[in-house]
Design a protein around this motif. Structure first.
Motif, PDB file in Angstrom:
ATOM      1  N   UNK A   8       9.621 -19.638 -17.253  1.00 20.73           N
ATOM      2  CA  UNK A   8      10.898 -19.281 -17.871  1.00 20.73           C
ATOM      3  C   UNK A   8      11.410 -20.355 -18.833  1.00 20.73           C
ATOM      4  N   UNK A   9      11.050 -21.608 -18.612  1.00 18.37           N
ATOM      5  CA  UNK A   9      11.532 -22.636 -19.536  1.00 18.37           C
ATOM      6  C   UNK A   9      10.623 -22.809 -20.746  1.00 18.37           C
ATOM      7  N   UNK A  49       6.121 -39.926  -5.210  1.00 18.66           N
ATOM      8  CA  UNK A  49       5.459 -38.820  -5.894  1.00 18.66           C
ATOM      9  C   UNK A  49       4.491 -39.320  -6.968  1.00 18.66           C
ATOM     10  N   UNK A  94       5.031 -42.227  -9.373  1.00 17.49           N
ATOM     11  CA  UNK A  94       6.295 -42.208 -10.126  1.00 17.49           C
ATOM     12  C   UNK A  94       7.071 -43.475  -9.795  1.00 17.49           C
ATOM     13  N   UNK A 136      10.496 -45.036 -10.972  1.00 18.27           N
ATOM     14  CA  UNK A 136      11.643 -44.640 -11.793  1.00 18.27           C
ATOM     15  C   UNK A 136      11.955 -45.597 -12.940  1.00 18.27           C
ATOM     16  N   UNK A 145       6.879 -36.024 -18.950  1.00 10.48           N
ATOM     17  CA  UNK A 145       8.124 -35.448 -18.438  1.00 10.48           C
ATOM     18  C   UNK A 145       7.834 -34.313 -17.474  1.00 10.48           C
ATOM     19  N   UNK A 146       8.503 -34.369 -16.336  1.00 11.03           N
ATOM     20  CA  UNK A 146       8.374 -33.329 -15.327  1.00 11.03           C
ATOM     21  C   UNK A 146       8.722 -31.970 -15.951  1.00 11.03           C
ATOM     22  N   UNK A 151       5.596 -33.349 -10.339  1.00  7.03           N
ATOM     23  CA  UNK A 151       5.473 -34.492  -9.441  1.00  7.03           C
ATOM     24  C   UNK A 151       4.889 -34.022  -8.113  1.00  7.03           C
ATOM     25  N   UNK A 207       4.332 -34.212  -4.430  1.00  5.10           N
ATOM     26  CA  UNK A 207       5.115 -34.833  -3.370  1.00  5.10           C
ATOM     27  C   UNK A 207       4.246 -34.978  -2.129  1.00  5.10           C
ATOM     28  N   UNK A 244      18.744 -18.841   2.582  1.00  2.00           N
ATOM     29  CA  UNK A 244      18.261 -18.959   1.200  1.00  2.00           C
ATOM     30  C   UNK A 244      17.307 -20.141   1.103  1.00  2.00           C
ATOM     31  N   UNK A 245      16.046 -19.919   1.423  1.00  2.00           N
ATOM     32  CA  UNK A 245      15.122 -21.050   1.445  1.00  2.00           C
ATOM     33  C   UNK A 245      14.560 -21.348   0.063  1.00  2.00           C
ATOM     34  N   UNK A 246      14.091 -22.575  -0.107  1.00  2.00           N
ATOM     35  CA  UNK A 246      13.317 -22.870  -1.310  1.00  2.00           C
ATOM     36  C   UNK A 246      11.875 -22.415  -1.091  1.00  2.00           C
ATOM     37  N   UNK A 247      11.416 -22.515   0.167  1.00  2.00           N
ATOM     38  CA  UNK A 247      10.057 -22.071   0.490  1.00  2.00           C
ATOM     39  C   UNK A 247      10.165 -20.714   1.182  1.00  2.00           C
TER      40      UNK A 247
END
Lengths: 174, 289
Positions: free
Chosen positions: B89-90, B130, B139, B141, B148-149, B160, B162, B175-178
Motif C-alpha cells: 500500500x505504501x 534487530x 540496527x 540507532x 530505510x525500513x 528489520x 526481529x 485486535x491482534x497484530x498477529x
C-alpha cells in the motif's frame, strides 16, 4: 489526554545504571530524549517500544535540536507487543520545544500510520521546564485513534500551554 | 516468453486461478536482470508485481480453502494476503486499483468480519537487536546502515528482522497484530479442537460465485412465520427442539447477501437476538436460541 506530575525528568534519565559516563555526557546535551520502559516484569533492563529506531532517525533528521536515546546502541532492545495498538516510546523534552516536537510527532504518526487510522495509538510525553531555579515536570498520556492523537498533538503545538495549564488541561479530560 | 506487461495484464484481468509458476519464474529472472543492470526502478516494479502476485495467490488460496471448509487455513491465507497488500500500500504504482489490490483488501476485511474468531493470543516479547534485511547489519540507532525500513533496494523490501529473546507476558486481545494466533477450545460435542460455529461463513461462501465479485451483507429485522416449517420439524436454530416450541413466530435478524451478479438479495442466515450491535456479535448468537 491524562496529565500528572512526575519525578522522572532529564536528571533521572541521565543517571541510569546501564549508562556509562561517556553516554551520560552525550545525552546530557540532548533537549529531546527517547526513554525506555524499565518496569517490564520478567526482564531487567530498559526496553523501547517497537519501531523506536525509526522514530529516532526521523527526529534526528527533521529537528535541529539534539535528540538522543537513553541507552547505548548495544543496549538497545525493543518490547514487541503483538496487539493492534500503536505504542510510541516515551518522549522527554524541554517545555520550550513542545510545539516543535509535537508537530514532528504528529507528522511522523501520519506518515507511518495514515492507512491504519482506526488503530488505537498511545503516546507519552514528559515535559520539563526550569524556571527561576525550580524544575517542574508533567507527564502527558495521549491515547486514541490516529487522527485523534494527531489532533491533540497539533493542539499542543498551536496553543503551547504553560506547565500549569498542561496539568489542568490533562486533568479536565481525565 | 512472458514479459512484464503480460504480468500486469494478468493482474488486471482478475482471473480466479492462482498465479502460474511461469509468471513467478519470469519475475525472478526480470529482477535479476534489473539488478545486474543497476536499474533500481525496474527492480522495484518487479518487486511490486511479485508481491501483488503473492498476495493474489494467498487470497485465491484462501477462497479455495473456504470452499473446502478448511476455515482456519483459509483465515491464515487471507491474513497472508492482507499482510502482502499492506506492504504494497505504501508503494502503489497502478492507478485506479488496476490490479484489484483495493478490492482484495476490502473483500478480506469483509470476510474477516464474518469469521467467528473473536479472541487471539498476543505475546509480549523482548526483542534482541534487530537486523536490516538488505545489508544484514544489526540496527544501531546512532549509526544507521543507510537503508530505510519499508523502502525497496534492488527489488527487495527493507525491514528489520526481529529476534525474540524471551516472552515476558501474554494476553488475550480482540485486535491482534498477529491474526493467526486464534484461540481454539476443544469441542466436546464433535471431539475436535475447534469450537467455532462456521455455519454462517459456510452458507455465505456457498452463495458467492467468484472471489472477484462485489458483495455485502445487510441485516434486517424479520419474524419467522409459524407456518415456515412443519410444527414438529427440528428448529433451524440448532436447539434440538421442535420448531413450534422454539422459534416459530419469533423475531430474528435476517442476513441478506447482495452481490453484483444477482438482482435480488439472498437470505444467508438468521440471528436469534434483537439488537446485536455488530456483525461479529450477530454471528456469536447465530445459533443461540
Amino acid at each position: 489526554m491524562i496529565a500528572k506530575e512526575t519525578n522522572a525528568g532529564f536528571e533521572y534519565w541521565t543517571s541510569r545504571p546501564y549508562q556509562d559516563e561517556a553516554l551520560r555526557a552525550e545525552i546530557r546535551r540532548a533537549t529531546v530524549l527517547l526513554v525506555p520502559r524499565e518496569d517490564v516484569s520478567e526482564h531487567d533492563g530498559p526496553l523501547f517500544a517497537e519501531g523506536t529506531a525509526d522514530l529516532f532517525a526521523y527526529l534526528k533528521e527533521n529537528s535541529a535540536e539534539p535528540v538522543e536515546l537513553a541507552t547505548s546502541d548495544n543496549d538497545y532492545r525493543e518490547l514487541g507487543l503483538y496487539h493492534d495498538h500503536i505504542v510510541i516510546t516515551e518522549v522527554l523534552l524541554q517545555w520550550v520545544l513542545l510545539p516543535v516536537v509535537t508537530s514532528l510527532l504528529a507528522n511522523w504518526l501520519w506518515s507511518k500510520f495514515h492507512r491504519e487510522v482506526n488503530r488505537t495509538t498511545r503516546i507519552t510525553l514528559t515535559v520539563e521546564e526550569q524556571h527561576e531555579g525550580q524544575t517542574s515536570r508533567v507527564r502527558l498520556e495521549i491515547e486514541g485513534p490516529v487522527p485523534e492523537v494527531m489532533r491533540e498533538l497539533r493542539e499542543l503545538a498551536e496553543q503551547r500551554p504553560s506547565m500549569s495549564l498542561l496539568l489542568t488541561k490533562g486533568s479536565k479530560k481525565k | 516468453v512472458i514479459t512484464l506487461p503480460d504480468v500486469q495484464e494478468y493482474l488486471r484481468e482478475g482471473a480466479d486461478t492462482v498465479v502460474p509458476a511461469e509468471i513467478e519464474e519470469q519475475l525472478v529472472r526480470a529482477k535479476q536482470l534489473a539488478r545486474d543492470a543497476g536499474d533500481e526502478a525496474t527492480a522495484k516494479e518487479v518487486w511490486f508485481l511479485q508481491t501483488a502476485c503473492a498476495a493474489r495467490s494467498a487470497y485465491l488460496r484462501g477462497w479455495q480453502e473456504l470452499r473446502k471448509c478448511e476455515y482456519y487455513k483459509a483465515w491464515c491465507s487471507l491474513v497472508e494476503a492482507e499482510n502482502g497488500l499492506a506492504t504494497l500500500s505504501r508503494h502503489v504504482q497502478a492507478p485506479d486499483d488496476a490490479y484489484r489490490l483495493g478490492f482484495m483488501a476490502r473483500a478480506i476485511s469483509a470476510l474477516q468480519k464474518v469469521f467467528p474468531y473473536n479472541w487471539f493470543t498476543s505475546p509480549e516479547l523482548v526483542l534482541g537487536r534487530p537486523e536490516c534485511t538488505i545489508c544484514k547489519a544489526p540496527i544501531r540507532p546512532r549509526h544507521p546502515c543507510g537503508h530505510r525500513n519499508g523502502e525497496i533496494y534492488g527489488g527487495e523490501l527493507c525491514s528489520h528482522v526481529l529476534h525474540p529473546e524471551k516472552i515476558v507476558g501474554a494476553s488475550l486481545v480482540k485486535n491482534p497484530a498477529m491474526k493467526a494466533n486464534v484461540v481454539f477450545l476443544p469441542n466436546d460435542r464433535t471431539g475436535s479442537n475447534d469450537h467455532y460455529d462456521y455455519r454462517f461463513l459456510h452458507d455465505l461462501t456457498e452463495k458467492l460465485r467468484s472471489p472477484f465479485h462485489n458483495w455485502r451483507v445487510a441485516w434486517q429485522p424479520a419474524r419467522i412465520p409459524e407456518t415456515a416449517l412443519p410444527p414438529s420439524a427440528p428448529c433451524p436454530c440448532g436447539s434440538a427442539k421442535a420448531f413450534k416450541e422454539c422459534c416459530a413466530g419469533r423475531s430474528v435478524l435476517q442476513a441478506l447477501l447482495q452481490t453484483e451478479d444477482r438482482a435480488a438479495p439472498v437470505l444467508v442466515g438468521m440471528v436469534f437476538s434483537k439488537e446485536p450491535s455488530s456483525a461479529r456479535e450477530h454471528l456469536s448468537t447465530y445459533a443461540n436460541c
